[in-house]
Motif scaffolding. Structure first.
Motif, PDB file in Angstrom:
ATOM      1  N   LYS A 159       0.838  -1.205   0.000  1.00 13.70           N
ATOM      2  CA  LYS A 159       0.000   0.000   0.000  1.00 13.70           C
ATOM      3  C   LYS A 159       0.871   1.254   0.000  1.00 13.70           C
ATOM      4  CE  LYS A 159      -3.836  -1.962   2.734  1.00 13.70           C
ATOM      5  NZ  LYS A 159      -4.613  -1.756   3.996  1.00 13.70           N
ATOM      6  N   ILE A 160       0.593   2.155  -0.946  1.00 18.67           N
ATOM      7  CA  ILE A 160       1.322   3.419  -1.018  1.00 18.67           C
ATOM      8  C   ILE A 160       0.337   4.577  -0.909  1.00 18.67           C
ATOM      9  CG2 ILE A 160       2.753   4.915  -2.445  1.00 18.67           C
ATOM     10  CD1 ILE A 160       3.981   2.489  -3.701  1.00 18.67           C
ATOM     11  N   LEU A 161       0.594   5.467   0.042  1.00 20.50           N
ATOM     12  CA  LEU A 161      -0.211   6.674   0.194  1.00 20.50           C
ATOM     13  C   LEU A 161       0.442   7.802  -0.594  1.00 20.50           C
ATOM     14  CD1 LEU A 161      -2.542   8.235   1.577  1.00 20.50           C
ATOM     15  CD2 LEU A 161      -0.953   8.700   3.469  1.00 20.50           C
ATOM     16  N   LEU A 162      -0.333   8.424  -1.503  1.00 18.31           N
ATOM     17  CA  LEU A 162       0.184   9.510  -2.334  1.00 18.31           C
ATOM     18  C   LEU A 162      -0.621  10.777  -2.058  1.00 18.31           C
ATOM     19  CD1 LEU A 162       1.848  10.789  -4.558  1.00 18.31           C
ATOM     20  CD2 LEU A 162       0.468   9.585  -6.265  1.00 18.31           C
ATOM     21  N   PRO A 216      -5.930  19.320   8.362  1.00 17.85           N
ATOM     22  CA  PRO A 216      -4.601  19.869   8.081  1.00 17.85           C
ATOM     23  C   PRO A 216      -3.694  18.802   7.479  1.00 17.85           C
ATOM     24  CG  PRO A 216      -5.348  20.571  10.242  1.00 17.85           C
ATOM     25  CD  PRO A 216      -6.330  19.543   9.762  1.00 17.85           C
ATOM     26  N   ALA A 217      -2.835  19.209   6.555  1.00 18.28           N
ATOM     27  CA  ALA A 217      -2.078  18.249   5.748  1.00 18.28           C
ATOM     28  C   ALA A 217      -1.147  17.365   6.564  1.00 18.28           C
ATOM     29  CB  ALA A 217      -1.288  18.994   4.677  1.00 18.28           C
ATOM     30  N   ILE A 218      -0.324  17.947   7.398  1.00 19.64           N
ATOM     31  CA  ILE A 218       0.719  17.156   8.062  1.00 19.64           C
ATOM     32  C   ILE A 218       0.108  16.120   8.992  1.00 19.64           C
ATOM     33  CG2 ILE A 218       2.705  17.248   9.614  1.00 19.64           C
ATOM     34  CD1 ILE A 218       3.118  20.151   8.452  1.00 19.64           C
ATOM     35  N   GLU A 219      -0.777  16.568   9.885  1.00 18.43           N
ATOM     36  CA  GLU A 219      -1.427  15.629  10.787  1.00 18.43           C
ATOM     37  C   GLU A 219      -2.264  14.618  10.019  1.00 18.43           C
ATOM     38  OE1 GLU A 219      -1.503  18.862  10.918  1.00 18.43           O
ATOM     39  OE2 GLU A 219      -0.799  19.554  12.879  1.00 18.43           O
ATOM     40  N   GLY A 220      -2.920  15.098   8.961  1.00 17.93           N
ATOM     41  CA  GLY A 220      -3.784  14.220   8.166  1.00 17.93           C
ATOM     42  C   GLY A 220      -3.018  13.122   7.457  1.00 17.93           C
ATOM     43  N   ILE A 221      -1.859  13.470   6.882  1.00 16.16           N
ATOM     44  CA  ILE A 221      -1.051  12.473   6.163  1.00 16.16           C
ATOM     45  C   ILE A 221      -0.559  11.392   7.122  1.00 16.16           C
ATOM     46  CG2 ILE A 221       1.110  12.104   4.908  1.00 16.16           C
ATOM     47  CD1 ILE A 221       0.719  14.966   3.748  1.00 16.16           C
ATOM     48  N   VAL A 222      -0.042  11.811   8.265  1.00 17.83           N
ATOM     49  CA  VAL A 222       0.471  10.845   9.241  1.00 17.83           C
ATOM     50  C   VAL A 222      -0.650   9.946   9.745  1.00 17.83           C
ATOM     51  CG1 VAL A 222       1.524  10.597  11.524  1.00 17.83           C
ATOM     52  CG2 VAL A 222       2.398  12.318   9.927  1.00 17.83           C
ATOM     53  N   GLU A 224      -3.567   9.256   8.235  1.00 18.88           N
ATOM     54  CA  GLU A 224      -4.043   8.408   7.132  1.00 18.88           C
ATOM     55  C   GLU A 224      -3.107   7.219   6.923  1.00 18.88           C
ATOM     56  OE1 GLU A 224      -6.876   7.825   3.847  1.00 18.88           O
ATOM     57  OE2 GLU A 224      -6.818   9.458   5.304  1.00 18.88           O
ATOM     58  N   ALA A 225      -1.815   7.478   6.931  1.00 21.64           N
ATOM     59  CA  ALA A 225      -0.845   6.407   6.743  1.00 21.64           C
ATOM     60  C   ALA A 225      -0.928   5.382   7.858  1.00 21.64           C
ATOM     61  CB  ALA A 225       0.572   6.991   6.677  1.00 21.64           C
ATOM     62  N   ASP A 226      -1.155   5.860   9.080  1.00 22.73           N
ATOM     63  CA  ASP A 226      -1.239   4.965  10.228  1.00 22.73           C
ATOM     64  C   ASP A 226      -2.516   4.126  10.182  1.00 22.73           C
ATOM     65  OD1 ASP A 226      -0.371   3.906  12.713  1.00 22.73           O
ATOM     66  OD2 ASP A 226      -1.740   5.249  13.751  1.00 22.73           O
ATOM     67  N   GLU A 227      -3.648   4.770   9.952  1.00 20.58           N
ATOM     68  CA  GLU A 227      -4.932   4.058   9.986  1.00 20.58           C
ATOM     69  C   GLU A 227      -5.113   3.138   8.782  1.00 20.58           C
ATOM     70  OE1 GLU A 227      -7.961   7.026  10.433  1.00 20.58           O
ATOM     71  OE2 GLU A 227      -7.510   7.339  12.573  1.00 20.58           O
ATOM     72  N   TRP A 228      -4.578   3.510   7.638  1.00 22.79           N
ATOM     73  CA  TRP A 228      -4.688   2.675   6.435  1.00 22.79           C
ATOM     74  C   TRP A 228      -3.609   1.598   6.409  1.00 22.79           C
ATOM     75  CZ3 TRP A 228      -2.419   3.415   1.073  1.00 22.79           C
ATOM     76  CH2 TRP A 228      -3.074   2.617   0.131  1.00 22.79           C
ATOM     77  N   ASN A 229      -2.660   1.704   7.338  1.00 23.38           N
ATOM     78  CA  ASN A 229      -1.531   0.772   7.415  1.00 23.38           C
ATOM     79  C   ASN A 229      -0.690   0.822   6.141  1.00 23.38           C
ATOM     80  OD1 ASN A 229       0.064  -1.113   8.772  1.00 23.38           O
ATOM     81  ND2 ASN A 229      -1.034  -2.861   7.892  1.00 23.38           N
ATOM     82  N   ALA A 230      -0.388   2.045   5.704  1.00 18.77           N
ATOM     83  CA  ALA A 230       0.410   2.241   4.490  1.00 18.77           C
ATOM     84  C   ALA A 230       1.829   1.723   4.697  1.00 18.77           C
ATOM     85  CB  ALA A 230       0.442   3.719   4.114  1.00 18.77           C
ATOM     86  N   ASP A 231       2.399   1.187   3.632  1.00 18.69           N
ATOM     87  CA  ASP A 231       3.788   0.716   3.673  1.00 18.69           C
ATOM     88  C   ASP A 231       4.763   1.806   3.251  1.00 18.69           C
ATOM     89  OD1 ASP A 231       3.094  -2.063   4.313  1.00 18.69           O
ATOM     90  OD2 ASP A 231       2.250  -2.088   2.294  1.00 18.69           O
ATOM     91  N   LEU A 232       4.253   2.835   2.563  1.00 15.03           N
ATOM     92  CA  LEU A 232       5.106   3.905   2.050  1.00 15.03           C
ATOM     93  C   LEU A 232       4.257   5.140   1.812  1.00 15.03           C
ATOM     94  CD1 LEU A 232       7.903   4.795   0.780  1.00 15.03           C
ATOM     95  CD2 LEU A 232       6.959   4.035  -1.420  1.00 15.03           C
ATOM     96  N   ILE A 233       4.812   6.311   2.136  1.00 10.33           N
ATOM     97  CA  ILE A 233       4.215   7.594   1.752  1.00 10.33           C
ATOM     98  C   ILE A 233       5.062   8.154   0.622  1.00 10.33           C
ATOM     99  CG2 ILE A 233       3.627   9.934   2.475  1.00 10.33           C
ATOM    100  CD1 ILE A 233       3.464   8.838   5.354  1.00 10.33           C
ATOM    101  N   PRO A 260       4.711   6.823  10.184  1.00 12.63           N
ATOM    102  CA  PRO A 260       4.826   5.452  10.696  1.00 12.63           C
ATOM    103  C   PRO A 260       5.489   4.499   9.710  1.00 12.63           C
ATOM    104  CG  PRO A 260       2.615   5.817   9.872  1.00 12.63           C
ATOM    105  CD  PRO A 260       3.347   7.130   9.721  1.00 12.63           C
ATOM    106  N   CYS A 261       5.812   5.006   8.523  1.00 17.38           N
ATOM    107  CA  CYS A 261       6.407   4.185   7.472  1.00 17.38           C
ATOM    108  C   CYS A 261       7.421   5.024   6.704  1.00 17.38           C
ATOM    109  CB  CYS A 261       5.315   3.657   6.526  1.00 17.38           C
ATOM    110  SG  CYS A 261       4.375   4.963   5.689  1.00 17.38           S
TER     111      CYS A 261
END
Length: 270
Positions: A159-162, A216-222, A224-233, A260-261
């Motif tokens: 999973k990649i968060l973009l 907000p972008a910074i808190e939101g990205i972190v 989202e990556a944590d809750e979606w269990n992203a492997d890479l941002i 987290p990734c």
């Protein structure tokens, strides 16, 4: 452009091992050169060689024996170890000088979290090098999950968060993004904008539907990556712009400190 060469600046400490493992696995996957740039002290007088950590990992993956001569390992697998000695007060210039003489397509760093005034005064070597080198860079924050199994070399990138924004636009980053996705067998991609005004999204195959998050972008990205269990941002970045970025860091730099990734930044210019 495809990855033809990777540079991994490291002091070969325990904290740098996850970043090294990923640099090594990506170089083998891309069949490209890997420069392990060993940042050393004046006390280190050994000749350049393939360090024990490299030989041990290759042995675990069944690619070499720990007793193999370092020169044969390096030649067969396109691995070079360069040792850099430079002033502890200016490590950025030392790494940038090496990159000027040995350009690469990907930088791989272990990094650490620094905040506020102390971080601005002392700086982050990895983040500063990446901004000034204008090179795609893969960062490993402390405690970040890995997408390469250290014991086997198995690829775990699913999973990649973009996250995208209005500036910088993502169009210029697409060739690099798609090359990276292709290299890993096209993992699942989540395209997200943190805000309410929809940014421009190029109409190209494989990009999923853009999702909006009014946070907000910074808190939101972190988050989202944590809750979606992203492997890479994966983040297109324009580097620093203005006093606010100079003091607190760009959006990508602040995400790197808390992610987290791993985080892959791709420099773009609109």
């Amino acid at each position: 452009m495809p990855i033809r060469s990777i540079v991994h600046p490291t002091d070969l400490s325990e904290a740098c091992i996850p970043a090294f493992v990923h640099a090594l696995r990506i170089s083998l996957l891309a069949k490209c050169n890997l420069d392990v740039v060993h940042i050393v002290t004046e006390k280190d007088v050994e000749e350049d060689m393939v360090p024990p950590q490299v030989r041990h990992t290759l042995a675990l993956w069944g690619l070499a024996k720990e007793s193999d001569p370092p020169a044969s390992i390096g030649e067969r697998l396109n691995i070079k170890v360069a040792k850099l000695k430079f002033s502890a007060s200016d490590p950025v210039s030392g790494v940038l000088d090496y990159l000027h003489q040995h350009p690469c397509d990907l930088l791989v760093f272990a990094t650490h979290g620094r905040e506020g005034w102390i971080r601005w005064a002392r700086g982050s070597v990895a983040e500063t090098v990446a901004v000034r080198a204008l090179t795609p860079s893969l960062f490993f924050p402390p405690g970040a999950k890995s997408f390469i199994d250290e014991a086997t070399g198995e690829i775990l990138l699913r999973k990649i968060l973009l996250p995208i924004d209005h500036e910088p636009g993502m169009a210029a980053a697409l060739p690099t993004i798609f090359d990276f996705l292709e290299l890993f067998g096209k993992p699942e991609l989540r395209l997200v904008h943190f805000g309410t005004k929809v940014p421009a999204v190029p109409r190209v195959f494989y990009l999923p539907t853009l999702e909006l998050r009014p946070t907000p972008a910074i808190e939101g990205i972190v988050k989202e990556a944590d809750e979606w269990n992203a492997d890479l941002i994966l983040m297109p970045t324009a580097g620093h712009s203005g006093l606010k970025d100079a003091i607190s860091g760009s959006t990508s730099e602040r995400v790197i400190r808390h992610a987290p990734c791993p985080v892959l930044t791709i420099p773009v210019h609109n």
